[in-house]
Motif scaffolding. Structure first.
Motif, PDB file in Angstrom:
ATOM      1  N   THR A 174       1.005   5.832  -0.492  1.00  0.00           N
ATOM      2  CA  THR A 174       0.377   7.130  -0.712  1.00  0.00           C
ATOM      3  C   THR A 174       0.842   7.651  -2.076  1.00  0.00           C
ATOM      4  O   THR A 174       1.795   7.117  -2.654  1.00  0.00           O
ATOM      5  CB  THR A 174       0.795   8.149   0.373  1.00  0.00           C
ATOM      6  OG1 THR A 174       2.208   8.391   0.242  1.00  0.00           O
ATOM      7  CG2 THR A 174       0.469   7.654   1.775  1.00  0.00           C
ATOM      8  N   GLU A 189       0.858  -1.180   0.000  1.00  0.00           N
ATOM      9  CA  GLU A 189       0.000   0.000   0.000  1.00  0.00           C
ATOM     10  C   GLU A 189       0.895   1.231   0.000  1.00  0.00           C
ATOM     11  O   GLU A 189       1.938   1.242   0.663  1.00  0.00           O
ATOM     12  CB  GLU A 189      -0.868   0.038   1.263  1.00  0.00           C
ATOM     13  CG  GLU A 189      -1.828  -1.095   1.409  1.00  0.00           C
ATOM     14  CD  GLU A 189      -2.654  -0.984   2.678  1.00  0.00           C
ATOM     15  OE1 GLU A 189      -3.808  -1.394   2.645  1.00  0.00           O
ATOM     16  OE2 GLU A 189      -2.121  -0.482   3.703  1.00  0.00           O
ATOM     17  N   ASN A 238      -3.924  14.317   6.394  1.00  0.00           N
ATOM     18  CA  ASN A 238      -4.987  13.697   5.590  1.00  0.00           C
ATOM     19  C   ASN A 238      -4.449  12.979   4.358  1.00  0.00           C
ATOM     20  O   ASN A 238      -4.961  13.161   3.265  1.00  0.00           O
ATOM     21  CB  ASN A 238      -6.042  14.734   5.182  1.00  0.00           C
ATOM     22  CG  ASN A 238      -6.744  15.312   6.382  1.00  0.00           C
ATOM     23  OD1 ASN A 238      -6.960  14.616   7.369  1.00  0.00           O
ATOM     24  ND2 ASN A 238      -7.080  16.582   6.319  1.00  0.00           N
ATOM     25  N   LYS A 239      -3.427  12.188   4.542  1.00  0.00           N
ATOM     26  CA  LYS A 239      -2.879  11.414   3.434  1.00  0.00           C
ATOM     27  C   LYS A 239      -3.859  10.310   3.055  1.00  0.00           C
ATOM     28  O   LYS A 239      -4.541   9.752   3.909  1.00  0.00           O
ATOM     29  CB  LYS A 239      -1.548  10.773   3.823  1.00  0.00           C
ATOM     30  CG  LYS A 239      -0.413  11.743   3.966  1.00  0.00           C
ATOM     31  CD  LYS A 239       0.852  10.979   4.286  1.00  0.00           C
ATOM     32  CE  LYS A 239       2.013  11.916   4.467  1.00  0.00           C
ATOM     33  NZ  LYS A 239       3.247  11.190   4.790  1.00  0.00           N
ATOM     34  N   ASN A 240      -3.886  10.000   1.784  1.00  0.00           N
ATOM     35  CA  ASN A 240      -4.673   8.879   1.298  1.00  0.00           C
ATOM     36  C   ASN A 240      -3.746   7.717   1.001  1.00  0.00           C
ATOM     37  O   ASN A 240      -2.683   7.894   0.410  1.00  0.00           O
ATOM     38  CB  ASN A 240      -5.443   9.257   0.035  1.00  0.00           C
ATOM     39  CG  ASN A 240      -6.519  10.275   0.323  1.00  0.00           C
ATOM     40  OD1 ASN A 240      -7.273  10.124   1.276  1.00  0.00           O
ATOM     41  ND2 ASN A 240      -6.598  11.310  -0.478  1.00  0.00           N
ATOM     42  N   ILE A 241      -4.184   6.539   1.399  1.00  0.00           N
ATOM     43  CA  ILE A 241      -3.409   5.327   1.150  1.00  0.00           C
ATOM     44  C   ILE A 241      -4.144   4.518   0.090  1.00  0.00           C
ATOM     45  O   ILE A 241      -5.355   4.296   0.191  1.00  0.00           O
ATOM     46  CB  ILE A 241      -3.239   4.517   2.445  1.00  0.00           C
ATOM     47  CG1 ILE A 241      -2.482   5.356   3.476  1.00  0.00           C
ATOM     48  CG2 ILE A 241      -2.507   3.201   2.163  1.00  0.00           C
ATOM     49  CD1 ILE A 241      -2.385   4.716   4.842  1.00  0.00           C
ATOM     50  N   ASN A 297      -2.611  10.288  10.645  1.00  0.00           N
ATOM     51  CA  ASN A 297      -1.794  11.367  10.096  1.00  0.00           C
ATOM     52  C   ASN A 297      -2.591  12.655  10.072  1.00  0.00           C
ATOM     53  O   ASN A 297      -3.741  12.677   9.658  1.00  0.00           O
ATOM     54  CB  ASN A 297      -1.356  10.980   8.677  1.00  0.00           C
ATOM     55  CG  ASN A 297      -0.310  11.908   8.126  1.00  0.00           C
ATOM     56  OD1 ASN A 297      -0.509  13.111   8.086  1.00  0.00           O
ATOM     57  ND2 ASN A 297       0.796  11.355   7.691  1.00  0.00           N
ATOM     58  N   LYS A 312      -8.973   3.632  -2.092  1.00  0.00           N
ATOM     59  CA  LYS A 312      -8.345   4.757  -1.402  1.00  0.00           C
ATOM     60  C   LYS A 312      -8.963   4.851  -0.016  1.00  0.00           C
ATOM     61  O   LYS A 312     -10.171   4.762   0.130  1.00  0.00           O
ATOM     62  CB  LYS A 312      -8.599   6.042  -2.194  1.00  0.00           C
ATOM     63  CG  LYS A 312      -8.159   7.311  -1.506  1.00  0.00           C
ATOM     64  CD  LYS A 312      -8.320   8.512  -2.400  1.00  0.00           C
ATOM     65  CE  LYS A 312      -9.728   9.054  -2.403  1.00  0.00           C
ATOM     66  NZ  LYS A 312      -9.822  10.363  -3.075  1.00  0.00           N
ATOM     67  N   ARG A 313      -8.102   5.018   0.987  1.00  0.00           N
ATOM     68  CA  ARG A 313      -8.603   5.249   2.341  1.00  0.00           C
ATOM     69  C   ARG A 313      -7.744   6.310   3.006  1.00  0.00           C
ATOM     70  O   ARG A 313      -6.544   6.427   2.722  1.00  0.00           O
ATOM     71  CB  ARG A 313      -8.641   3.958   3.145  1.00  0.00           C
ATOM     72  CG  ARG A 313      -7.312   3.366   3.476  1.00  0.00           C
ATOM     73  CD  ARG A 313      -7.427   2.110   4.351  1.00  0.00           C
ATOM     74  NE  ARG A 313      -6.223   1.323   4.333  1.00  0.00           N
ATOM     75  CZ  ARG A 313      -5.100   1.621   4.984  1.00  0.00           C
ATOM     76  NH1 ARG A 313      -5.031   2.706   5.711  1.00  0.00           N
ATOM     77  NH2 ARG A 313      -4.036   0.841   4.896  1.00  0.00           N
ATOM     78  N   ASP A 339      -5.589   8.021   5.840  1.00  0.00           N
ATOM     79  CA  ASP A 339      -4.684   7.573   6.893  1.00  0.00           C
ATOM     80  C   ASP A 339      -5.097   8.288   8.169  1.00  0.00           C
ATOM     81  O   ASP A 339      -4.777   9.463   8.364  1.00  0.00           O
ATOM     82  CB  ASP A 339      -3.239   7.891   6.512  1.00  0.00           C
ATOM     83  CG  ASP A 339      -2.229   7.421   7.548  1.00  0.00           C
ATOM     84  OD1 ASP A 339      -2.640   6.803   8.551  1.00  0.00           O
ATOM     85  OD2 ASP A 339      -1.030   7.657   7.345  1.00  0.00           O
ATOM     86  N   SER A 340      -5.798   7.606   9.029  1.00  0.00           N
ATOM     87  CA  SER A 340      -6.328   8.229  10.245  1.00  0.00           C
ATOM     88  C   SER A 340      -5.240   8.617  11.237  1.00  0.00           C
ATOM     89  O   SER A 340      -5.452   9.458  12.093  1.00  0.00           O
ATOM     90  CB  SER A 340      -7.335   7.294  10.910  1.00  0.00           C
ATOM     91  OG  SER A 340      -6.714   6.055  11.195  1.00  0.00           O
TER      92      SER A 340
END
Length: 182
Positions: free
Chosen positions: A21, A19, A68-71, A65, A59-60, A62-63
């Motif tokens: 970003t 996974e 608000n990055k998306n993984i 961080n 896409k989720r 990243d809680s």
């Protein structure tokens, strides 16, 4: 397989390992893949959005961080798409070096400027060759840890042989330009 630049397949290939970003994808392209592929944020993020819309990746947020990055993660459909692309013959392998373009038209500036370009190219190649040689040694030390390492090593060895040939060409081209001065 309509994406001419193959960025969708590049990203899916990277996601097939882990996974990532969008920033991490860019970093992998700029380090691991830089010897044979490139990509900009301007192509990565729209492609990621497209992959998610097509169901090839998820896409989720990243809680853990604040930024608000998306993984992104490859889906089963994404793996199938990647496998389908991997089974197709390569459509286009190309070599594009601005140094060679400048050399091709080098008569306009003369041999001194051509030699400067060749020496600059050789320096860049020597630096990258050093990186590839270290990467090859590291991969050889851990070949049994992951089956991917053999494939990585094969691409690194291609780069090593290619760059050694480039350096041979640089020496010969410089010699011939110096001789042409008379």
């Amino acid at each position: 397989m309509a994406n001419e630049k193959k960025m969708d397949c590049v990203i899916l290939g990277l996601l097939s390992h882990e996974e990532l970003t969008g920033y991490e994808i860019k970093r992998r392209i700029d380090t691991t893949l830089k010897f044979f592929w490139s990509g900009s944020y301007g192509s990565i993020y729209p492609t990621l959005n497209d992959l998610v819309q097509r169901g090839l990746a998820t896409k989720r947020a990243d809680s853990g961080n604040k930024r608000n990055k998306n993984i992104y993660t490859i889906t089963k459909e994404g793996r199938e798409y990647l496998k389908q692309w991997l089974s197709l013959p390569a459509e286009k392998d190309e070599l594009r070096y601005e140094t060679l373009l400048k050399l091709f038209f080098g008569n306009e500036q003369g041999s001194d400027q051509a030699i400067v370009h060749i020496e600059s190219f050789a320096h860049k190649i020597e630096t990258e060759l050093s990186y590839l040689l270290h990467a090859a040694e590291a991969l050889k030390d851990c070949l049994n840890e992951d089956s991917n390492h053999l494939y990585y090593l094969l691409t690194v060895e291609f780069g090593i042989q290619t760059y050694r040939t480039y350096l041979d060409w640089c020496r010969e081209a410089k010699r011939r330009l110096l001789e042409s001065r008379g």
